[in-house]
Structure formats: structure tokens, C-alpha cells
Design an enzyme around this catalytic site. Sequence first.
Site, short mmCIF file in Angstrom:
data_model
loop_
_atom_site.label_atom_id
_atom_site.label_comp_id
_atom_site.label_asym_id
_atom_site.label_seq_id
_atom_site.Cartn_x
_atom_site.Cartn_y
_atom_site.Cartn_z
N ASN A 193 7.68 18.48 -18.72
CA ASN A 193 6.92 17.52 -17.90
C ASN A 193 7.35 16.11 -18.30
O ASN A 193 7.38 15.79 -19.50
CB ASN A 193 5.42 17.67 -18.17
CG ASN A 193 4.60 16.54 -17.54
OD1 ASN A 193 4.40 16.52 -16.33
ND2 ASN A 193 4.17 15.58 -18.34
N GLU A 194 7.71 15.31 -17.34
CA GLU A 194 8.12 13.92 -17.61
C GLU A 194 8.98 13.87 -18.88
O GLU A 194 8.68 13.13 -19.83
CB GLU A 194 6.90 13.00 -17.69
CG GLU A 194 6.12 12.97 -16.40
CD GLU A 194 5.12 11.82 -16.26
OE1 GLU A 194 4.86 11.11 -17.23
OE2 GLU A 194 4.61 11.64 -15.13
N TYR A 262 2.59 7.68 -8.84
CA TYR A 262 1.20 7.20 -8.81
C TYR A 262 1.14 5.87 -8.08
O TYR A 262 2.05 5.04 -8.20
CB TYR A 262 0.68 7.01 -10.24
CG TYR A 262 0.37 8.33 -10.92
CD1 TYR A 262 -0.81 9.01 -10.66
CD2 TYR A 262 1.27 8.89 -11.83
CE1 TYR A 262 -1.10 10.21 -11.29
CE2 TYR A 262 0.98 10.11 -12.46
CZ TYR A 262 -0.21 10.76 -12.18
OH TYR A 262 -0.50 11.95 -12.78
N GLU A 317 2.52 15.45 -9.39
CA GLU A 317 1.51 14.47 -9.78
C GLU A 317 1.57 13.32 -8.79
O GLU A 317 2.62 12.71 -8.61
CB GLU A 317 1.75 13.95 -11.21
CG GLU A 317 1.48 15.01 -12.26
CD GLU A 317 1.58 14.51 -13.69
OE1 GLU A 317 1.32 13.30 -13.92
OE2 GLU A 317 1.91 15.32 -14.57
N GLN A 365 -6.24 14.07 -10.71
CA GLN A 365 -6.45 15.42 -11.17
C GLN A 365 -7.79 15.93 -10.65
O GLN A 365 -8.68 15.12 -10.39
CB GLN A 365 -6.43 15.47 -12.69
CG GLN A 365 -5.11 15.03 -13.31
CD GLN A 365 -5.02 15.41 -14.78
OE1 GLN A 365 -5.88 16.06 -15.36
NE2 GLN A 365 -3.93 14.96 -15.41
O1 AHR Z 1 -1.95 12.68 -15.03
C1 AHR Z 1 -1.97 11.96 -16.21
C2 AHR Z 1 -0.61 11.87 -16.88
O2 AHR Z 1 0.27 11.15 -16.07
C3 AHR Z 1 0.11 13.19 -17.09
O3 AHR Z 1 -0.28 13.84 -18.25
C4 AHR Z 1 1.55 12.76 -17.19
O4 AHR Z 1 2.43 13.75 -16.76
C5 AHR Z 1 1.60 11.51 -16.34
O5 AHR Z 1 2.21 10.47 -16.98
#
Ligand code: AHR
Length: 508
Positions: A193-194, A262, A317, A365
Site C-alpha cells: 500500500n502506498e 484525495y 482510496e 473510509q
Molecule cells: O486513508 C488514510 C490513509 O491514507 C491510508 O492509510 C493511506 O494509504 C493513505 O495515505
Amino acid sequence: MKAALNLIFLLISCVSMAQQVKITIQESRAKDTISKHIYGHFAEHLGRCIYDGIYVGEENKIIPNTNGVRNDIIKALKELQIPNLRWPGGCFADIYHWKDAIGPKDQRKHIENLSWGNIRENNAFGTHEFLDLCEQLGAEPYLAVNMNSGTVQEAMEWEQYVNNENGSSSLTDLRATNGRKKPWNVKYWGIGNESWDCGGHMTADYYVNLYKRYATAMTSYSNTKKLYRIAVGPGTPDYEWTETVMKNVPARRIEGLSVHHYSVFDWSNKGSSFEFTDNEYYKTMKRAWFMEEFISKNDEIMNKYDPEKRVELIVDEWGGWYETMPSGGGLLYQQNTIRDAMIAGMTLNIFNNHADRVHMANLAQTVNVLQAIILTKEEKMILTPTYHIMNMYKVHQDALLLPTKIEENSTYHDIPAISVSASKDKDGKRHISITNVDIKNDIELEITTEQLSNISAQILTSNKAQHHNTFDDPNKIKPKAFSDFKLKNGRLTLKIPALSVIVFSETD
Ligand code: AHR
């Protein structure tokens, strides 16, 4: 002179306000299905998402629960027809050791959540609890393996434990001892992840080499669904990363590429989630609209190596991210307003319209964290405006995408005010979802369709972007029936109010 200029300005604004946006639904060009997985969610061990959110413990006598999971949350997620749930992270996935969280609860190892707040966790919610929850919800589980502090062996063993047949090895014996004989058949596996950030600050080349070791070791078992391995992609416009993965991972070792985006206008000052200025609203929507470019550019690179679109995009995400509210327990708890409904409406239209490449998306989330669909406070629960958008848009799940063309779109500052997507479901019913992100202006729309007969509509709107539901007023924002439209000879006309999302659906 000044008066004359003001008059000219007024006339120009009146003309632009009277502008009619034209949308054509091009049913004859339809070919792609909108995967239901675009309507997926993400639940991490972060703040009050899992503990004191989804999971309140089997021993809890105040909040009605099934195996420790809140019944009201189960009901709300079922209503959404939640297609999949990603777990256990996020950054947390890269420090998570699944074996710590199986077996008798009183013997599970307590850990420190080093990703989020150094909180002590008793591991009461582990693999069995998560996969049983998915089964209860009828949702596909999506597991993320630990690629940073974990090993290839640990990931392989996790897969064996959950997917292999009873009696195949000591791991499947252990699963049976822990109360589960038959495998869960988990199809979706994220590898890291990332990895360019919290997942190990790797270079793309290093990641690809490591990915290949995981993806080779994690094979499909004959008794299960074919494994769907998801590689880490970029979370910024770092298209080199996409290029490196697509160029160097053998086609037979990858099924999906994950990207994150995001809607944050300034990472060092993200602003309040419910007290924001018009300018902050605009900047958030501009970031949300960037999703269109982000998907298109990644798709463009993927087309070079995979023109058949066999490797799918997984936006695992996405959502709005503002300053944390300490009153909700801290750790990325935020309110959810009409602004978030606009992000959701616009983004889901973007995903639908890219159905040829986007297979899955996971809103960040599910409960009490970031752009949550549900907020909880002790025994109370709120469904947020974002929840309602997800509910209104669920009609698109697994439906045939009907391509749309927008002409003379009105702009809100420099982004399109109107976004739209349309589909035809398995029963032949058509659905059209439209979002107007303009904060002030109602907009005249003319929608031309090849066929559309009886329709009904629902609207989610309010006259202020800051409006939201609270524990004292949980139903302030909710969808309402909308009938202020005309349908004549395949021409649908209406004025869509500022700050609103409308979904039209064909009825019998
Ligand atoms: O969703 C919060 C965080 O954002 C996650 O853990 C990460 O993958 C991202 O940076």
C-alpha cells in the site's frame, strides 16, 4: 461609466445563467459494464473505524451486535448493496501480522498501532471476524498484504489459510481448529500500500522487483476463484510509476493497478470539514475534478502496454480529507457535508464513465474516518450525505454504461458545473445521475435520450454546502422525491438546483 459597466456585467451574468446545458445519451454506443465494485468501501485499523466503530465487541450489552459488529451498521451497509470491503489498511496493512489476530481472543497478541496514534489494540477483530462480516454483508473481501514489515512467506501463508481446502496443510488444520472448515475464497489481494510513502518509501524499480516475488508466490488454488493481484500505483501525478509497473511486471502476474487520490486542497492546512469558505469549497471541488485527469492519464499509459485493458484500475482510496475533529475521538474523524455529497456525485460519475478501465473503487473510509458514510457516537449512528449518494447511485452497479455527451456545459470557476453518467440495468431500466457542483447557480438542462418513458427522480440538496447531519438532527440531509421536470418525446428538461445531485430512474 461605472453604472454602464455594472449593467453590462449584469446582462452577461443573466445570459450565462439562462444558458441551457445539453446532454445527449448515446445508447447505441453502449458497450461497457459499470462494475459493481466501483461502489466499494475501505475500513482500516485507524481511529474509530474498526474498534468503537464497526466492531464494539461481543460482550457489549448496550449496542445490539452480531459477533461484536454493530447491527445498525450491518443493516446500513446491506442497504447499500456494498460490493466489497478493503481491509486492514492503508498504511496499517504494511505493519500488520495476520497470525497475531487468530485463535482464542484472550490469547491474541496485543499490538501497538504504529501507523495511527500508537494505540494499543487487542487484535479482537482479525481475519475470521473480517471475513465472516463480509460473508454476512454479501460483500467480496479485499485483503491488503504486508509488504513492508512482512515477508513473502507470511503473505503466502495468509492466502493458504483463507483460501486452501480443508486438510491441505497444517495451516488449513489451524483454520478448522479456529472454527472455520471451508475456505473463504478471497479473490482480491493488494500487494503493498502506498509503497512510495508509508509502505516503505520504495523506488518504482525496487517495488516492481519485490512485487514480482509476492505475485509469483501467491498462486491461485484450484478450489478457489482465480486470484486477482493488485499492484501499487501512484497517489500523485507520478505517471513514471505507472509506466514502470506496466512495463516490467509480466502480464500473467498482475490483474489490477491501484491508484489513490484525495480531494485535499492544502496538505498543511486542510481546513474544517464543516465550517469552510466558498473559496475552500471551490478548491476542494477542483481537487475532486482532478480525478478525471488522473484516471485518463494513467489509462493512457496503461494503453501502451495493455491496449486490451486486461489490467484494471483500482481506485482503492478516494474522498475528501479535512482537519481532524478532536470531538469525534481524533485520528481522522471529520464531519460530512453537502460538499462531500458533491465530491461523491461527481467522482462516481467519473468512475462510471471510465468503466472500460476502472474496475473497483474504495471510498475512504466506511465509519468515523475521513469521508465516512456512517458516523457513530455510543449507541447513536448517523448516515451521512455521502451515504445517501452511494444509496442513490447503487442503481448503476453492474449496469450497462450508456455513454453521454455534454455540450455547452456551464462552468463553476474553471471546472465543469454539471457531471453526468447513465446506465441501463439488467431489467432494461435506464438511470441517469447528474451533479451540479455550482455553489450558487441553478442550471437549465436538456437531456435527449433515444428512449425514455416513465421516470421518477430523487434529489439530495441543500442551500448551503456546509449543511450536514448531526446526532441531534440525523435526518436534516436526506434524499427527497423530485418531480420538477418535463419529459416529452425523449426530451427531458429541468432546472437542476445549485449544490444538488439528482438520479432519474425509469419505472414500469
Ligand atoms: O486513508 C488514510 C490513509 O491514507 C491510508 O492509510 C493511506 O494509504 C493513505 O495515505
